[in-house]
Design a protein around this motif. Structure first.
Motif, short mmCIF file in Angstrom:
data_model
loop_
_atom_site.label_atom_id
_atom_site.label_comp_id
_atom_site.label_asym_id
_atom_site.label_seq_id
_atom_site.Cartn_x
_atom_site.Cartn_y
_atom_site.Cartn_z
N ARG A 60 14.97 10.52 5.37
CA ARG A 60 15.45 9.42 6.37
C ARG A 60 14.11 8.56 6.26
O ARG A 60 14.52 7.23 6.37
N ASP A 61 12.96 9.02 6.43
CA ASP A 61 12.03 8.08 6.27
C ASP A 61 10.85 8.37 5.09
O ASP A 61 9.52 8.04 5.40
N SER A 62 11.49 8.83 4.13
CA SER A 62 10.55 8.98 2.97
C SER A 62 11.07 8.56 1.71
O SER A 62 12.32 8.60 1.38
N TRP A 63 9.99 7.74 0.88
CA TRP A 63 10.63 7.20 -0.48
C TRP A 63 9.57 7.53 -1.33
O TRP A 63 8.12 7.70 -0.97
N LEU A 64 9.64 8.22 -2.44
CA LEU A 64 9.00 8.93 -3.58
C LEU A 64 9.44 8.70 -4.85
O LEU A 64 10.56 8.76 -5.20
N GLY A 65 8.57 8.11 -5.64
CA GLY A 65 8.76 8.03 -6.94
C GLY A 65 7.44 7.87 -7.89
O GLY A 65 6.45 8.06 -7.57
N TRP A 66 7.89 7.94 -9.35
CA TRP A 66 6.90 7.90 -10.33
C TRP A 66 6.67 6.45 -10.79
O TRP A 66 7.62 5.69 -11.08
N VAL A 67 5.35 5.72 -10.78
CA VAL A 67 5.36 4.62 -11.42
C VAL A 67 4.33 4.56 -12.51
O VAL A 67 3.41 5.43 -12.35
N SER A 68 4.26 3.62 -13.31
CA SER A 68 3.11 3.43 -14.34
C SER A 68 1.88 3.15 -13.82
O SER A 68 1.74 2.60 -12.82
N LYS A 69 0.71 3.78 -14.32
CA LYS A 69 -0.62 3.67 -13.82
C LYS A 69 -0.87 2.05 -13.94
O LYS A 69 -1.63 1.87 -13.17
N LYS A 83 0.99 -1.06 0.06
CA LYS A 83 -0.03 0.01 0.02
C LYS A 83 0.84 1.28 0.01
O LYS A 83 1.97 1.37 0.91
N VAL A 84 0.75 2.24 -0.97
CA VAL A 84 1.20 3.42 -1.11
C VAL A 84 0.20 4.42 -1.05
O VAL A 84 -0.98 4.41 -1.57
N GLN A 85 0.89 5.59 -0.80
CA GLN A 85 0.28 7.21 -1.11
C GLN A 85 0.19 7.54 -2.45
O GLN A 85 1.21 7.20 -2.94
N ILE A 86 -0.88 7.85 -3.05
CA ILE A 86 -0.81 8.57 -4.37
C ILE A 86 -0.76 10.05 -4.20
O ILE A 86 -1.77 10.68 -3.67
N LEU A 87 0.30 10.66 -4.45
CA LEU A 87 0.06 12.13 -4.26
C LEU A 87 -0.39 12.87 -5.69
O LEU A 87 -1.00 13.89 -5.27
N GLN A 88 0.14 12.53 -6.91
CA GLN A 88 -0.57 13.24 -8.28
C GLN A 88 -0.45 12.41 -9.31
O GLN A 88 0.36 11.09 -9.29
N GLU A 89 -1.05 12.68 -10.61
CA GLU A 89 -0.91 11.95 -11.66
C GLU A 89 -0.30 13.13 -12.49
O GLU A 89 -0.62 14.17 -12.58
N ASN A 117 11.25 -2.50 -1.14
CA ASN A 117 10.67 -3.65 -2.19
C ASN A 117 10.09 -3.07 -3.57
O ASN A 117 9.94 -3.72 -4.80
N LEU A 118 9.69 -1.79 -3.69
CA LEU A 118 9.24 -1.05 -4.86
C LEU A 118 10.33 -0.40 -5.57
O LEU A 118 9.95 0.32 -6.46
N ASN A 119 11.66 -0.38 -5.10
CA ASN A 119 12.69 0.43 -5.70
C ASN A 119 12.41 1.90 -5.82
O ASN A 119 12.80 2.43 -6.81
N VAL A 151 4.09 8.16 -6.15
CA VAL A 151 3.56 7.43 -5.15
C VAL A 151 4.58 7.88 -4.24
O VAL A 151 5.84 7.89 -4.17
N ALA A 152 4.16 7.51 -2.94
CA ALA A 152 5.16 7.86 -1.53
C ALA A 152 4.86 6.65 -0.59
O ALA A 152 3.60 6.33 -0.54
#
Length: 130
Positions: free
Chosen positions: A104-113, A73-79, A96-98, A86-87
């Motif tokens: 320190r406590d945040s992972w953020l990236g763009w993934v295909s819909k 489960k991830v947050q969806i921030l924008q499209e 796990n999602l690379n 996602v974050a």
């Protein structure tokens, strides 16, 4: 289009809800056909707003989008185009999602819909409390 934020029904039509700096409750839309002469486009930006009273709104909700990617489960921030930003704040999920670690406590990236199963958390709200 990603639905995120506060929404309510005004005269049978759903609008986004916001509160301005003067604590005025406003409804807003970028769809001119949903408006009448009482709406304003204050900044000529194509966004129409109208001050309303809380008792003029019904079925008000807060919508928070989430996604499931590879069972996580991830947050969806924008499209943007065919991607979601996602974050997560969880080390194992980010790893796990690379996703790139941005803090320190945040992972953020763009993934295909196509990789994301989208769902919304919908919470009823009382417009009197806004």
């Amino acid at each position: 289009m990603l639905k995120k934020g506060l929404y309510g029904i005004y005269k049978g039509v759903e609008f986004r809800i916001t509160v301005d700096m003067d604590n005025n409750l406003k409804i807003m839309t970028d769809k001119k056909e949903k408006t009448d002469s009482t709406f304003e486009d204050t900044y000529q930006s194509g966004v129409y707003t109208k001050i309303v009273k809380p008792n003029e709104l019904v079925d008000c909700v807060s919508v928070t989008p989430f996604g499931i990617i590879k069972g996580e489960k991830v947050q969806i921030l924008q499209e943007k185009e065919n991607k979601y930003q996602v974050a997560t704040g969880a080390l194992l999920v980010g790893s796990n999602l690379n996703l790139p670690r941005i803090d320190r406590d945040s992972w953020l990236g763009w993934v295909s819909k196509g990789e994301v199963k989208l769902f919304e958390e919908i919470t009823p709200i009382n417009p009197e409390d806004l």
